[in-house]
Design an enzyme around this catalytic site. Sequence first.
Site, short mmCIF file in Angstrom:
data_model
loop_
_atom_site.label_atom_id
_atom_site.label_comp_id
_atom_site.label_asym_id
_atom_site.label_seq_id
_atom_site.Cartn_x
_atom_site.Cartn_y
_atom_site.Cartn_z
N GLU A 194 8.13 5.33 3.36
CA GLU A 194 8.42 3.89 3.34
C GLU A 194 8.28 3.27 1.96
OE1 GLU A 194 9.66 2.46 5.85
OE2 GLU A 194 8.83 3.19 7.73
N LYS A 230 0.84 -1.21 0.00
CA LYS A 230 0.00 0.00 0.00
C LYS A 230 0.86 1.25 0.00
CE LYS A 230 0.31 1.26 4.59
NZ LYS A 230 0.47 2.59 5.22
#
Length: 346
Positions: free
Chosen positions: A299, A208
Amino acid sequence: MIDQRINPLRRKKTRLRYRVAVIGGGSWATAIIKILTDNLEHIHWWVREEEIVEGITKFGHNPLYLSSVYINPADVNISTDIRKVVAHADYVVIVSPSAFIHQTLAPLKKTKLNRKKIINAVKGIIPETMQLITDYLVSEFNVPMSNLSLISGPSHAEEIARERFTYLTAASENKELAEIVAKFFTNRYVKAVTSDDIMGAEVSIVLKNIYALGAGIYSGLGYGDNFIAAYIANCVKEMEKFVTELYPNPNRNISDSVYLGDLLVTAYSSFSRNRLFGNMIGHGLSVRIAQMEMNMIAEGYYACRCIHEINKLYDVYIPIAEAIYGILYEGHNVQTEMKRISEHFV
């Protein structure tokens, strides 16, 4: 609407007596401390910066992250000595950004974590080894899977700070551990449910971040909400395909909040650092300049490489993730690549 006029000095109701340590001093770690101090009698907290130690002990605020959140100094034992913090705990919540975990845990002997119950609250991978956090803890510290859990879901730290109602999922192969973790994280503004799909949830977390980065790229290129909604729908299909291939689980429902909900909030929210990073790439900034502009870790940048390396073993068709990898790591043209993959959306 939740009343924000909360007395920070109010005495909590009877709290649970568990020996818990939190590793990390950023926004998400501070939000987690806020949640846990509602439920637990006392928490040991490791941070890297002495400035945070001073801010908490003297003023009850983290001066670097979520400074509006009050943390009662009597509820936490904060230190920059990770050995001491871990030694006092039976449960260790790891919340450091994934880019720093290898360095953060380096002072610990290999035997110092394998008897602890570990709660992974990290939304990324170990860049030095290209491993998921769970795989890293198993291989580097010999932590058994029965001692590992994960807490995740659509949850921006900024909204936790404002006590906006949030759903989280505590995942573990150990049902009893998942239930304990859910109890740690459930309070009047957070509801935590349990799952046995720790690996599926973790892979979805990594994916995601990549897809949210892609949403930011499309936004930076000038695409609107109509198109980005179609993009996210195709990301969901790709996520389900990849996770099912790696970790099949008959109990998994990709529309649950730990999968789809987390993807949606990361792709759309103004708080999303991955979307922000992608937006800068879409506007023409180089990867290096975009990283310099960010004051927090995106990230998704590291996640792209990790998923690319993992997929060499499985060869799953994931054109969206691979296109974003090509842009970030191989210098592919941003507009050309994003237009190419969009031609196959349904």
